[in-house]
Enzyme design. Structure first.
Site, PDB file in Angstrom:
ATOM      1  N   GLY A   1       0.829  -1.197   0.000  1.00  0.00           N
ATOM      2  CA  GLY A   1       0.000   0.000   0.000  1.00  0.00           C
ATOM      3  C   GLY A   1       0.858   1.239   0.000  1.00  0.00           C
ATOM      4  O   GLY A   1       1.997   1.209  -0.452  1.00  0.00           O
ATOM      5  N   CYS A   2       0.302   2.327   0.518  1.00  0.00           N
ATOM      6  CA  CYS A   2       1.032   3.591   0.496  1.00  0.00           C
ATOM      7  C   CYS A   2       1.848   3.703   1.768  1.00  0.00           C
ATOM      8  O   CYS A   2       1.700   4.656   2.529  1.00  0.00           O
ATOM      9  CB  CYS A   2       0.062   4.743   0.354  1.00  0.00           C
ATOM     10  N   VAL A   3       2.663   2.697   2.023  1.00  0.00           N
ATOM     11  CA  VAL A   3       3.422   2.682   3.278  1.00  0.00           C
ATOM     12  C   VAL A   3       4.908   2.449   3.023  1.00  0.00           C
ATOM     13  O   VAL A   3       5.284   2.005   1.955  1.00  0.00           O
ATOM     14  CB  VAL A   3       2.909   1.576   4.222  1.00  0.00           C
TER      15      VAL A   3
END
Lengths: 243, 110, 512
Positions: free
Chosen positions: B108-110
């Site tokens: 994800g956006c991590v």
């Protein structure tokens, strides 16, 4: 013989130009725009969109933001082209409309501006590595073609004068199906042949940017997705299938 | 793509995360850490073990904040921060520590 | 990992212009390509597992289908005059010098195939207009360079016809997916959302535990019992936020900020474990089917929970998908309270409360921070906040000025509609593209270095999960610390004084 050839050429070219553009516009307008994709900040109303579009068409607003040199040469060329085209209306109207008479002398200077603007654009295409990289042969040929039209036009005005009364009679004759002889001056014939070529390639070339701009969703959509549900035809069927 | 550990081949994906979570062992962790150029210390193991325990209960790695809180509890306040975790795992505690702990990569956006 | 030549300027050294145009370096990024999706990831979201046998033909057919169904794509492919206005506008070009990263050159990778098969000139005079057959080389080139576009739309601002390379990139990716060559990062994530409801793969039990943990933290810090409700039926507001807000730093501090704001005004709100993701990666790969699937989850959660409003957390592309696409894909939302914007952005919500004087701040709690604001690309150029065009620029700034004494904007040609992408948007926020991400961040980082030099700026706030993760990763390459990137609502969280909050100055300064 020459007259017949050019008459046929111009009928054909006009047909291709008008038919081609009409076809393209039909094609663009019937292709669905499935989603809202205006480049924001965008106007929130249709009226605002018309103003935005007008600024693009008249002032080349986005291009101005992007690059002042391209804007300058591009705007000069297009404004000059408009004046030159208007000036040429005198070959198609009888009596010549009053305002067409008024643009006659600016139209002549515009001829020089047209060539100068194009020369500037061509110079950038050759000299700026980024633009040279993205140029295909057709991009150079297009510039060459329009410059040749401009130069041959100016040549007739200043060097190889032609019988413009006869030229006008030829075009009025084409319009009223009462063919008149075309003067056999080489420069005139070159000028006219190039113009016809330009008309013919218009609908199958990048000149489509002229009608295309009006169909560009990033410019012609209003920013109102939350207020008005945007539904394009194919999605409508999908939405029905879901329910 | 495999890790070679004591004569057995253990499969991993393009990025070095093992594909069969059950094939993890402490020896394998040591091997992956070596490839990541990390010398496993007590603190490294503390993180790795916490990640594995958390994953066992929740099927996902803990939020970085939760990990930090745990480190604060076990190693003291001065080590309970993101920067310290990065000194342990320069490529990021979530991703690099997960790889060594044999857990899937957080996506994800991590 | 490739050695990078980038380094932070030493103090006093002139910082290069963020928009400085590099010399052309053909092929310098040709090696950069993300991992290809595995058959398992491909098939889970409706694509062939691997490159199909007759892929050339199917790719061309797919292109034809897309052109028939997207006016934007068709007009964009037809109208480009190669004027060059966009050539120096892409942050990946500015950061790498690779000419294929000039927007027009990137478009041309697809346009040359379109011309070959679908235009008169390309069919009969391919050499004249640069038309090319669909070959393996072309496919590889697509895979490389359409994964060097973050779909940030900066080029579309400057194009005289509004040609948007994002649309072309999405089309190319959709074609590649449809013939079995997808990108691992995006496609694995979309599969996770379809399975678990979010990009992370966070399941309900862990979700609940994380939120409870945060509730404890907030109470420890403030003495106030602030709730982070999960799956509470009958709540007024459904908060849909990027799942990174439940996991990463500084995202989670932003989530705490939202919770404090809701708490302070006594709002009834909930998070959904079913629709626990704001981001819609379906957009990145141009797949409307996947976009609809993901948007429908949010609609379904809203209906199931019986909420009246939907509010989105800080997430850039998510806000585009929510603001512009959700109504089309999953609407109409006639079951929600029509007096509020559908959907609403958390910044709009907080800003309204500030306007009403409903929030209490002690700005000095942020005095250790000298702040600038990064306009996230998809918020800036693909959506709006508030009633007026440009509200997406003014509203976050108004919030930041309300909670922080020291705010300085970066150079005008690098913010608002001219903002540079963080370098990690559009499905590129993956470790296998790290070199590209670092280089692509260069224009933004130089602009930040300028305000750091001129105004002593220490931190940058953002409203996008991708931006936050990207900057935390790349800032150290440019002389900043990884925690110099903050959430907008983290700044709100730092400064807000809740009713009954214990005030402890030292604690305030120590906030991470």
């Amino acid at each position: 013989m020459l007259t017949i050839a050019y008459a046929v050429l111009f009928y054909g070219a006009a047909l291709v130009l008008a038919g081609g553009i009409a076809y393209r516009m039909w094609e663009y307008s019937t292709t669905p725009a499935p989603l809202k994709i205006p480049t924001t900040p965008a106007p929130v109303t249709r009226g605002g969109v018309i103003v935005r579009m007008a600024r693009e068409v008249v002032l080349f607003e986005s291009l101005f933001k992007a690059n002042k040199w391209i804007w300058l040469f591009g705007w000069i060329f297009h404004a000059a082209l408009l004046l030159v085209l208007l000036r040429h209306l005198r070959y198609f109207t009888q009596p010549v409309w009053g305002w067409v008479v008024l643009v006659q002398s600016p139209g002549i200077y515009a001829g020089f501006a047209l060539v100068a603007g194009l020369a500037g654009l061509w110079a950038r295409r050759v000299l700026v590595p980024r633009i040279r990289y993205i140029s295909a042969p057709s991009d150079h040929l297009m510039l060459a073609l329009i410059i040749a039209i401009g130069v041959s036009g100016l040549a007739m005005r200043y060097v190889f004068r032609t019988d413009i009364v006869a030229v006008k009679a030829f075009f009025l004759g084409l319009m009223y199906f009462d063919w008149q002889p075309l003067p056999a001056d080489p420069v005139l014939l070159i000028h006219l042949a190039l113009v016809a070529a330009l008309m013919i390639i218009f609908p199958v070339s990048k000149l489509l940017h002229a009608p295309g701009l009006f169909f560009s969703p990033s410019r012609n959509q209003a920013d109102d997705a939350r207020e008005r549900r945007h539904v394009a035809p194919p999605l409508r069927t999908a939405a029905r299938a879901r329910q | 793509m495999t890790y070679q550990l004591n004569g057995t081949a253990i499969e991993h994906d393009e990025e070095g995360y093992i594909t069969e979570l059950a094939s993890w062992s402490e020896d394998l962790a040591g091997l992956i850490a070596k490839e990541e150029k990390i010398d496993m210390t007590v603190e490294h193991w503390e993180v790795v073990n916490f990640l594995r325990d958390y994953y066992e209960e929740y099927q996902i790695a803990p939020a970085v904040r939760v990990l930090i809180k745990q480190i604060k509890k076990s190693m003291g306040k001065e080590k309970g921060n993101n920067k310290y975790l990065y000194t342990l795992f320069p490529y990021g505690p979530a991703k690099q520590a997960c790889k060594i702990a044999g857990l899937p990569k957080p996506t994800g956006c991590v | 990992m490739v050695e990078l030549k980038i380094r932070a300027p030493v103090s006093g050294e002139d910082i290069p212009d963020p928009s400085a145009i590099p010399a052309l370096a053909p092929g310098v990024m040709a090696h950069s390509k993300p991992y290809v999706a595995s058959p398992e990831h491909q098939e889970a979201i409706g694509f062939p597992g691997e490159l199909v046998d007759d892929w050339e033909e199917r790719a061309v057919d797919k292109l034809g289908e897309l052109v028939k169904n997207s006016r934007g794509l068709r007009v964009y492919l037809d109208t480009c005059v190669k004027c060059g206005a966009c050539t120096d506008k892409c942050h990946y070009f500015l950061g790498t010098g690779d000419p294929n990263n000039m927007p027009v050159a990137r478009q041309d990778l697809l346009r040359k195939v379109y011309r070959r098969y679908f235009t008169f000139a390309g069919k009969y005079f391919p050499w004249l207009v640069g038309a090319e057959d669909m070959t393996k080389e072309v496919l590889d080139e697509w895979y490389t360079y359409f994964h060097q576009c973050s779909q940030c739309r900066r080029c579309s601002v400057y194009c005289p016809y509004g040609i948007d390379t994002a649309e072309v990139s999405m089309a190319a990716r959709e074609i590649m997916d449809s013939v079995g060559k997808g990108q691992k990062y995006c496609n694995e994530i979309i599969g996770k959302v379809r399975k678990y409801g979010n990009n992370l793969g966070l399941q309900e039990k862990a979700h609940r535990a994380t939120l409870e943990d945060l509730e404890e933290d907030i109470e420890d810090e403030t003495g106030v019992a602030v709730r982070l409700p999960l799956d509470e039926k009958g709540a007024d507001i459904l908060l849909v936020t990027p799942s990174a807000d439940f996991f990463a730093e500084p995202h989670i501090d932003g989530l705490i900020g939202y919770a404090k704001v809701f708490h302070h005004v006594g709002a009834s709100w909930t998070i959904s474990s079913y629709a626990s993701e704001a981001a819609n990666f379906g957009m990145f790969i141009g797949s409307q089917d996947n976009m609809r699937e993901l948007a429908m989850r949010i609609r379904n959660a809203a209906e199931d929970l019986g909420v009246k409003r939907i509010i989105f957390g800080e997430c850039g592309h998510a806000w585009r998908a929510a603001y512009n696409f959700m109504n089309t894909l999953a609407g109409p939302f006639d079951f929600l309270d029509q007096r509020y914007p559908i959907p609403q952005h958390i910044c709009e919500y907080t800003y309204d409360l500030i306007q009403k004087g409903a929030l209490n701040f002690d700005k000095s709690l942020n005095d250790d921070i000298r702040l600038t604001f990064h306009d996230s690309c998809n918020v800036s150029r693909a959506s709006r906040m508030g009633d007026k065009p440009g509200g997406q620029y003014e509203i976050p700034r108004a919030i930041l000025r309300e909670v922080c004494n020291h705010f300085y904007d970066m150079a005008d040609d690098t913010i608002r509609e001219a903002t540079f992408c963080c370098g990690g948007g559009g499905g590129l926020l993956t470790d296998d593209l790290l070199e590209l991400r670092i280089k692509g961040a260069q224009p933004r980082m130089r602009a930040m270095q300028q305000v750091a030099q001129d105004h002593g700026v220490t931190h940058m706030a953002a409203i996008c999960a991708i931006c936050k993760t990207q900057f935390a990763k790349v800032m150290p390459e440019y002389g900043f610390e990884m925690d110099n990137i903050v959430s907008v609502h983290q700044m709100v969280s730092n400064a807000i004084i809740l009713d009954g909050q214990k005030i402890d100055r030292e604690e305030g300064e120590e906030q991470e």
